[in-house]
Design a protein around this motif. Structure first.
Motif: not given
Length: 294
Positions: A190, A216, A239-240, A243-244, A246, A248, A274-275, A277
């Protein structure tokens, strides 16, 4: 001057010995399985970019609700072995940039390898050392470190700016000094990817690294200007695809630039993930073995 048959024979023997030692060294850096049947990736639904990008099946009902005793809070006991806590300690490590608090699991000196995990916003060393959250994935990493003679550091990063990155660089150099012949892997999740991006610009720290893992994370559009890029430091992305925080696709674009430039790289994309994951689902053993083999 022509070489004798005996001289050529001894050269071949020495070459064979050195080759054998190289194979032994490589084998020593292959992590032994630990609960692979629980933590290994499921179905690969798609591959691309010369099989360097994999889309892995991810389902929230199965991979969170079915895996956790209390969803997102406590994983089922089958995924965890808490005996590893005997090799775990909280420490404060002094660096030229200032002290950094860490939870260290494994050998403090003479380790076979080092992994440093950087948390995201709002986290600290407790996140990366929690045995029961994130599907037990950090407990698995700790067990892989201890059972294979390595060491795992989960630091509390004081900030995600240059000052925070300087302390992480200091931790990298300290780990390398304690285990000079062992690879050091920096993993950032993250917002922690801001630390990886800054460390990638620190030529001294890059020389002590053998690879990075971005989980992520935010895309670094100027990565091609960094010492890490010039050194062709291997990078493993997870990465998911939903991801809302960052996107992908932004990270995939960076991955493809690295691949085109000849940088060793891999990408695992979690379908519908998602973020958070990647922190839960990244297969640490597969990821680390790939980096160790570069």
């Amino acid at each position: 001057m022509p070489q004798s048959t005996v001289h050529c024979f001894y050269r071949l023997v020495l070459a064979a010995i050195f080759a054998s030692l190289a194979v032994q060294d490589a084998a020593a850096l292959t992590l032994k399985p630990w609960k692979d049947e629980l933590f290994g990736y499921g179905q690969v639904v798609e591959t691309g970019d010369g099989d360097t990008l994999r889309v892995v099946d991810y389902q929230e009902l199965r991979d969170i609700n079915g895996r956790d005793q209390v969803p997102e809070r406590r994983v089922k006991s089958a995924y965890v072995s808490t005996g590893v806590k005997k090799a775990q300690a909280n420490q404060r490590i002094d660096t030229p940039a200032g002290p950094i608090d860490v939870t260290m699991t494994g050998k403090g000196e003479g380790a076979a390898f080092t992994v440093i995990f950087i948390h995201g916003r709002g986290g600290d060393r407790r996140l990366g050392s929690n045995d029961w959250s994130f599907g037990g994935n950090f407990n698995r990493l700790k067990n892989l470190a201890v059972q294979n003679g390595g060491v795992y550091y989960a630091p509390s990063v004081p900030s995600f700016d240059d000052a925070g990155a300087a302390r992480v660089s200091g931790l990298i150099l300290t780990a390398k000094a304690l285990s000079p012949n062992a690879p050091v892997i920096l993993a950032c999740a993250s917002m922690g990817s801001f630390i990886c991006a800054r460390v990638a610009r620190d030529a001294t720290a890059v020389k002590s690294l053998s690879g990075m893992v971005l989980m992520g994370g935010a895309a670094d559009g100027d990565y091609a200007k960094t010492p890490a890029f010039k050194a062709k430091l291997p990078v493993f992305f997870t990465h998911g695809d939903s991801d809302s925080v960052y996107a992908a696709n932004d990270q995939i674009a960076v991955f493809r630039k690295l691949r085109k430039a000849g940088v060793p790289t891999r990408f695992v994309l979690f379908q519908t993930g998602g973020h958070g994951t990647p922190v839960r689902m990244t297969d640490w053993r597969e990821t680390l073995n790939w980096l160790f083999a570069r």
